[in-house]
Design an enzyme around this catalytic site. Structure first.
Site, PDB file in Angstrom:
ATOM      1  N   SER A  56       0.807  -1.232   0.000  1.00 34.44           N
ATOM      2  CA  SER A  56       0.000   0.000   0.000  1.00 34.44           C
ATOM      3  C   SER A  56       0.838   1.280   0.000  1.00 34.44           C
ATOM      4  O   SER A  56       0.316   2.345  -0.279  1.00 34.44           O
ATOM      5  CB  SER A  56      -0.955   0.013   1.197  1.00 34.44           C
ATOM      6  OG  SER A  56      -0.230   0.125   2.397  1.00 34.44           O
ATOM      7  N   HIS A  96       1.180   4.195   6.882  1.00 34.83           N
ATOM      8  CA  HIS A  96       0.624   5.054   5.834  1.00 34.83           C
ATOM      9  C   HIS A  96       1.047   6.507   6.041  1.00 34.83           C
ATOM     10  O   HIS A  96       1.569   6.869   7.083  1.00 34.83           O
ATOM     11  CB  HIS A  96      -0.909   4.961   5.790  1.00 34.83           C
ATOM     12  CG  HIS A  96      -1.407   3.735   5.087  1.00 34.83           C
ATOM     13  ND1 HIS A  96      -2.742   3.398   5.056  1.00 34.83           N
ATOM     14  CD2 HIS A  96      -0.766   2.770   4.385  1.00 34.83           C
ATOM     15  CE1 HIS A  96      -2.888   2.267   4.367  1.00 34.83           C
ATOM     16  NE2 HIS A  96      -1.705   1.870   3.961  1.00 34.83           N
ATOM     17  N   ASP A 122      -7.862   6.365   4.519  1.00 30.84           N
ATOM     18  CA  ASP A 122      -7.966   5.209   5.424  1.00 30.84           C
ATOM     19  C   ASP A 122      -9.224   5.163   6.287  1.00 30.84           C
ATOM     20  O   ASP A 122      -9.314   4.326   7.176  1.00 30.84           O
ATOM     21  CB  ASP A 122      -6.744   5.175   6.356  1.00 30.84           C
ATOM     22  CG  ASP A 122      -5.473   4.818   5.619  1.00 30.84           C
ATOM     23  OD1 ASP A 122      -5.555   4.288   4.497  1.00 30.84           O
ATOM     24  OD2 ASP A 122      -4.391   5.063   6.183  1.00 30.84           O
TER      25      ASP A 122
END
EC number: 3.4.21.89
Length: 180
Positions: A56, A96, A122
């Site tokens: 990701s 992230h 998210d």
């Protein structure tokens, strides 16, 4: 074959050698634990080293990259920073990038994250009803990385038999290694 050789070596060792090797093994394990605890204190992060488990964050980080984290509470969180956070109901922390930060007058900070390689933010990963992360959710911030070093961890998680075989070989090596 190999197992019989191991037991033969163990039988030939006298008790003193065996105790010495067991103590040596215990010392290695306790030293590793002390180093880990020391890193926790120095970095301020409950998990100072993490492995990237998904794609990701590509191209910034790839699956298997080892990240070094710090988590000093005085440092303000800024958009663009890469954070590792834990969400209630999920065991594995997520790596992230912070894309939005809301700072309130009282110093309270809320922020939103997104994987570089993901289409959407998210919010779908956070616990139900949660739209923003807070500082308490952060495990650490990425300060450096080693590419692909964590692949061993991923292989051990994906193939548990490999993990046990590797642990058995390492344990046998430490127990049977002769001091010169």
């Amino acid at each position: 074959g190999i197992a019989m050789d191991l037991f033969g070596d163990l039988r030939r060792m006298n008790k003193r050698q065996l105790y010495y090797q067991v103590l040596n093994f215990a010392m290695i394990v306790s030293s590793a634990l002390m180093i880990w605890k020391g890193l926790i204190v120095v970095t301020g992060s409950e998990s100072p080293i993490v492995v990237v488990l998904s794609g990701s964050m590509e191209p910034a980080f790839h699956r298997g990259d080892l990240l070094f984290l710090t988590n000093f509470h005085d440092d303000p969180i800024r958009a663009g920073e890469i954070v590792v956070f834990k969400v209630e109901g999920r065991d594995i922390p997520i790596v992230h990038r912070v894309i939005k930060v809301h700072e309130k007058g009282n110093g309270n900070i809320k922020f939103l994250t997104k994987g570089d390689n993901n289409e959407v933010d998210d919010r779908g990963l956070y616990k139900e009803g949660q739209n923003w992360l807070e500082k308490k959710d952060v495990v650490g911030r990425a300060r450096g990385f080693l590419p692909y070093v964590g692949m061993v961890t991923i292989i051990m998680n994906d193939y548990p038999k490999f993990k046990y075989a590797l642990l058995a070989v390492m344990g046998a090596y430490v127990l049977l290694k002769r001091e010169s």
